[in-house]
Design an enzyme around this catalytic site. Structure first.
Site, PDB file in Angstrom:
ATOM      1  N   ALA A 293      -8.626   2.280   8.306  1.00 52.92           N
ATOM      2  CA  ALA A 293      -8.665   1.638   9.621  1.00 52.92           C
ATOM      3  C   ALA A 293      -9.045   2.687  10.657  1.00 52.92           C
ATOM      4  CB  ALA A 293      -7.302   1.027   9.951  1.00 52.92           C
TER       5      ALA A 293
ATOM      6  N   TYR B 105      -0.107   0.873  12.662  1.00 53.84           N
ATOM      7  CA  TYR B 105      -0.369  -0.273  13.536  1.00 53.84           C
ATOM      8  C   TYR B 105      -1.805  -0.723  13.342  1.00 53.84           C
ATOM      9  CZ  TYR B 105      -1.529  -2.868  17.790  1.00 53.84           C
ATOM     10  OH  TYR B 105      -1.983  -3.809  18.671  1.00 53.84           O
TER      11      TYR B 105
ATOM     12  N   ARG C 101       0.850  -1.201   0.000  1.00 56.31           N
ATOM     13  CA  ARG C 101       0.000   0.000   0.000  1.00 56.31           C
ATOM     14  C   ARG C 101       0.880   1.244   0.000  1.00 56.31           C
ATOM     15  NH1 ARG C 101       0.985   2.226   4.708  1.00 56.31           N
ATOM     16  NH2 ARG C 101       1.285   0.943   6.573  1.00 56.31           N
ATOM     17  N   GLY C 102       0.249   2.393  -0.222  1.00 61.84           N
ATOM     18  CA  GLY C 102       0.954   3.646  -0.072  1.00 61.84           C
ATOM     19  C   GLY C 102       1.107   3.999   1.397  1.00 61.84           C
TER      20      GLY C 102
ATOM     21  N   CYS D 155       2.491   6.891  10.723  1.00 67.44           N
ATOM     22  CA  CYS D 155       2.451   7.452   9.370  1.00 67.44           C
ATOM     23  C   CYS D 155       3.626   8.382   9.107  1.00 67.44           C
ATOM     24  CB  CYS D 155       1.118   8.147   9.108  1.00 67.44           C
ATOM     25  SG  CYS D 155      -0.273   7.012   9.282  1.00 67.44           S
TER      26      CYS D 155
END
Length: 205
Positions: free
Chosen positions: A152, A76, A70-71, A168
């Site tokens: 998420a 977590y 994914r990007g 992130c």
């Protein structure tokens, strides 16, 4: 008008198993394949996106670290986090990747507003925030014009693993969940409400 996506409830399942299933679904789908929305919860795992820098993983410890496609940077996943993986034919929906990111952010923002929680998106860091604290993370991949991975949302979690990473890629970023904001929902309730809002956003697009 595109056919309504099919809903699939995975429950709690290892990240790698769902990741590989998403890739298979995307590689095998045809132009007439119906889109799907997967509801998932993962056991504790750190995932590092394609552009992820390993130095943002401060101390994985006993929690697995998976480099995924994914990007985004590191995040977590764990119990008490409601994940929606929208497997969409973006070409058929005339929806770009930036448009899908915005649509997912607005899904969460609109849902939180029903609980009188004011949330926002940020241009410098995809996701959804309540004040300075992140409550939802986004990560997507597009192959063959179709999306997988997704969003998420922290519902009622042990948030201490976030201290082992720069969420992130942002050092010291605070993280919160719905329970800490005074709203207690079951995972089933959270998944259903989020999916309802996602379907509304898709139909309005």
């Amino acid at each position: 008008m595109d056919i309504e996506p099919v809903s699939r409830d995975w429950g709690r399942v290892d990240y790698s198993a769902v990741w590989q299933a998403m890739r298979r679904f995307t590689d095998q789908r045809e132009t007439r394949t119906t889109d799907e929305i997967w509801r998932v919860e993962h056991p504790p795992v750190f995932t590092l996106g394609q552009a992820g820098r390993p130095e943002h993983v401060l101390d994985a410890g006993d929690i697995p670290l998976i480099e995924t496609d994914r990007g985004g940077q590191v995040t977590y996943h764990g119990p008490g986090q409601a994940i929606l993986y929208p497997l969409l034919d973006l070409r058929r929906r005339r929806l770009g990747i930036r448009g899908l990111v915005t649509l997912l952010e607005q899904t969460v923002i609109a849902w939180l507003a029903t609980h009188r929680i004011h949330a926002t998106a940020r241009t410098d860091a995809p996701g959804v925030y309540v004040g300075d604290a992140k409550i939802a993370a986004l990560g997507l991949r597009v192959r063959r014009g179709c999306s997988y991975h997704g969003v998420a949302v922290n519902i009622d979690m042990d948030l201490t693993p976030y201290q082992r990473i720069n969420p992130c890629g942002h050092a010291g970023m605070p993280v919160t969940d719905l329970a800490r904001l005074g709203v207690r929902l079951s995972m089933a309730e959270a998944w259903q409400a989020l999916e309802d809002h996602l379907r509304h956003q898709l139909s309005a697009h």
